[in-house]
Design an enzyme around this catalytic site. Structure first.
Site, PDB file in Angstrom:
ATOM      1  N   ASP A 122      -6.807  -3.062   3.948  1.00  0.00           N
ATOM      2  CA  ASP A 122      -5.559  -2.492   4.484  1.00  0.00           C
ATOM      3  C   ASP A 122      -5.466  -2.645   6.008  1.00  0.00           C
ATOM      4  O   ASP A 122      -4.757  -1.885   6.670  1.00  0.00           O
ATOM      5  CB  ASP A 122      -5.409  -1.005   4.098  1.00  0.00           C
ATOM      6  CG  ASP A 122      -5.322  -0.813   2.598  1.00  0.00           C
ATOM      7  OD1 ASP A 122      -4.751  -1.678   1.917  1.00  0.00           O
ATOM      8  OD2 ASP A 122      -5.826   0.210   2.105  1.00  0.00           O
ATOM      9  N   HIS A 178       0.857  -1.189   0.000  1.00  0.00           N
ATOM     10  CA  HIS A 178       0.000   0.000   0.000  1.00  0.00           C
ATOM     11  C   HIS A 178       0.898   1.246   0.000  1.00  0.00           C
ATOM     12  O   HIS A 178       1.856   1.315   0.776  1.00  0.00           O
ATOM     13  CB  HIS A 178      -0.914  -0.006   1.237  1.00  0.00           C
ATOM     14  CG  HIS A 178      -1.842   1.166   1.235  1.00  0.00           C
ATOM     15  ND1 HIS A 178      -2.929   1.261   0.390  1.00  0.00           N
ATOM     16  CD2 HIS A 178      -1.815   2.324   1.938  1.00  0.00           C
ATOM     17  CE1 HIS A 178      -3.545   2.418   0.581  1.00  0.00           C
ATOM     18  NE2 HIS A 178      -2.886   3.075   1.520  1.00  0.00           N
TER      19      HIS A 178
END
Ligand code: GAR
Length: 210
Positions: free
Chosen positions: A153, A112
């Site tokens: 996430d 990410h």
């Protein structure tokens, strides 16, 4: 030596895939091997990168699937065909279902482009992440590699690296710096770390040590 069999899931340009392929070429991925690349769209340039390196590359076009379930069924069949041990999401823009994720516990990792828990979760992907970071005015951002769980996430963090935001940055310039300084460094490191863990676990299972 037996290696963890890695599938890399992609959606676009595939520069993170390239970083993994390059690391493998330099011998830095000693416990893992990329044996499959899967894209959710037919046009992803990442597929071309894989083919150039003689890595089997598969497009499962989401547009030709009746929904997420059919897409995941096809994906799962491919992963089983190639006896995949580790799934790496490298710019893969589709959120996988909890059922899919639960069938690969601690076997899926994601890169990410921010320091989680900032600028992450649903809606934060690609350039949007860097745009949000610039709008907020942060002076430091970075990248994170984490295990994937049911929360977007939200899985346990494996590696993180900070990157400075510089005066005059545009989302594009910041994205490039975060990739160069953090993502392309961290992702191969994490791939090796997790491949090593998986192979050690397999060895322990095999010798009946646990
Ligand atoms: C990368 O910056 C990756 O971190 C990001 O998309 C880009 C893909 O580039 N992923 C996400 O935002 C996922 N939440 P690439 O196709 O060149 O590797």
């Amino acid at each position: 030596m037996l290696k963890a069999r890695i599938a890399v899931l992609v959606s676009g340009g595939g520069t993170n895939l390239q970083a993994l392929i390059d690391a493998q070429g330099r011998g830095e991925l000693s416990h893992g091997e990329i044996v499959l690349v899967v894209s959710g769209t037919t046009g992803a340039y990442a597929l071309e990168r894989a083919r150039r390196h003689q890595i089997p590359a598969l497009a499962i076009d989401r547009k030709n699937c009746s929904g997420g379930l059919e897409f995941e069924q096809k994906l799962k069949a491919a992963l089983e065909d190639y006896r995949i041990d580790l799934i790496i999401l490298a710019g893969f823009m589709t959120i996988l279902s909890p059922a899919f994720i639960q069938s690969y516990p601690q076997r899926i990792i994601n890169v990410h482009p921010a320091l989680i828990p900032t600028f992450c979760g649903k809606g934060f992907y690609g350039l949007r992440v860097h745009r949000a970071a610039l709008e907020y005015g942060v002076k430091v951002t970075g990248a994170t590699v984490h295990y994937v769980n049911e929360i977007p996430d939200g899985g346990r963090i494996l590696l993180q690296k900070a990157v400075d935001v510089l005066p005059g940055d545009t989302p594009e310039r910041l994205q490039r710096r975060v990739m160069e300084q953090a993502e392309w460094v961290l992702l191969p490191e994490a791939a090796e770390l997790v491949s090593k863990r998986i192979m050690e676990e397999k060895e322990n299972e095999g010798c009946g040590c646990r």
